[in-house]
Design an enzyme around this catalytic site. Sequence first.
Site, PDB file in Angstrom:
ATOM      1  CE1 TYR A 141     -15.746 -28.946  11.651  1.00 51.65           C
ATOM      2  CE2 TYR A 141     -16.994 -29.804   9.800  1.00 51.65           C
ATOM      3  CZ  TYR A 141     -16.934 -29.068  10.961  1.00 51.65           C
ATOM      4  OH  TYR A 141     -18.057 -28.432  11.432  1.00 51.65           O
ATOM      5  CD  GLU A 196     -34.689 -13.135   0.962  1.00 47.23           C
ATOM      6  OE1 GLU A 196     -33.841 -12.746   1.792  1.00 47.23           O
ATOM      7  OE2 GLU A 196     -35.598 -12.400   0.535  1.00 47.23           O
ATOM      8  CG  ASP A 226     -37.293 -10.704   3.051  1.00 52.68           C
ATOM      9  OD1 ASP A 226     -38.399 -11.256   3.083  1.00 52.68           O
ATOM     10  OD2 ASP A 226     -36.360 -10.983   3.836  1.00 52.68           O
TER      11      ASP A 226
END
Length: 400
Positions: A146, A236, A288
Amino acid sequence: MSRISKNTNKGAFRLIDDDTNDIEEKKIDLTVEDDTQTRKQLVARIENVAFSIIRQICSGRLPQISYSSSRNSTNSQISEENDLETQFHEDSDRIAEEFEENGERTVINFARKRGKDKFSLMITVMAAAHRLLITNSCITRRSLYYDLKNEKTSCLVPEQRHLDHAVNQVANLLNCAPWELNLLPTSKGLAAGELAITLIDNRIVDCKVPGGALIPIMASNVISVRARAKMVLIVEKDAVFQKLLEDDCTTSLCCILVTGKGYPDVATRMLVKLLSEKLELPVYAIVDADPFGVDIMCVYRFGSSTLSKERESLACPSVRWLGIHPSELLALGVNTVPLTEFDLSKLLALESRPYMTDAFLRELRVMRSGKAEIESVSSFSGKFLAATYLPCKIKGDDYL
């Protein structure tokens, strides 16, 4: 050991019996090392790079910096000052391309159009690190991002990932770990369960809070860790993490739940390694049943290519791949989805990695016929994942 029955015809797991034991609290006190000498060395290296660039400019050359980018070695030697300053070539673009392609050295060349912003951003990162190391202070990369979003430097950082990549490049150039530059990534991982982390300023991170606690920066920041658990369970993604918390998985499995919300950050990986090696807790991972899930598990277990030189301090080889295994999807009655071209590309990359065992490769071959998410397994009933699937897999030692 309790017996587990797996009925492949009905796609069901059955827990035969259970044994519960009182869990004793484990505690480890960590020594926070004085990093004064390390900081001085890094300051000197940054100044050497700056002097090298100045000499190139004073001799009428457009500056270059080069560094070892080999991912096959974890102990590359520190570059000498003369090595940081590459020789000028009339055909510098071609030479730089050759360096980049052979995978041994990377050249950032200010003379090349696409190299100008990379070069400038690396110098900006080194300048920020130089100031932080001298003052012994830290800021987050997000904060620096930023700060750079102004008229003069916004072109250097179109996205946060450009800054993250530059920090890693500078770390390679200076032959240090990225976190040693005092430019810290914003924590994103969560931990839940009977775990308390005491920081150097005596603040305590209590992971029993609802929704889990944000994992703090671990390097040179933690003085003690207390845990009461049988194991660590890596999940996960955050959605499954929160569902397991709702089902009181930390109590039923006597575990510490950890999630990196996808690919884990350094703090999450450091915590997993610490719990495994210092507190000697077994670590399981559920991801997954797709190429990217397997890749995330591999980052915890074998390390990442991005931080290959830090593999020793981040990789946790004792991580056990608990599920979801592609080979059990049929037995569970889970409907799979065909792999995309992107999935297939990742699958091929996984299969070519040197650490892939025969058991891993068998699962990857099965995965070619389709993929599935963790949620597909938990859809049978409200608490199937926490109450049946996970305890049966753990008690049956059904992991890779």
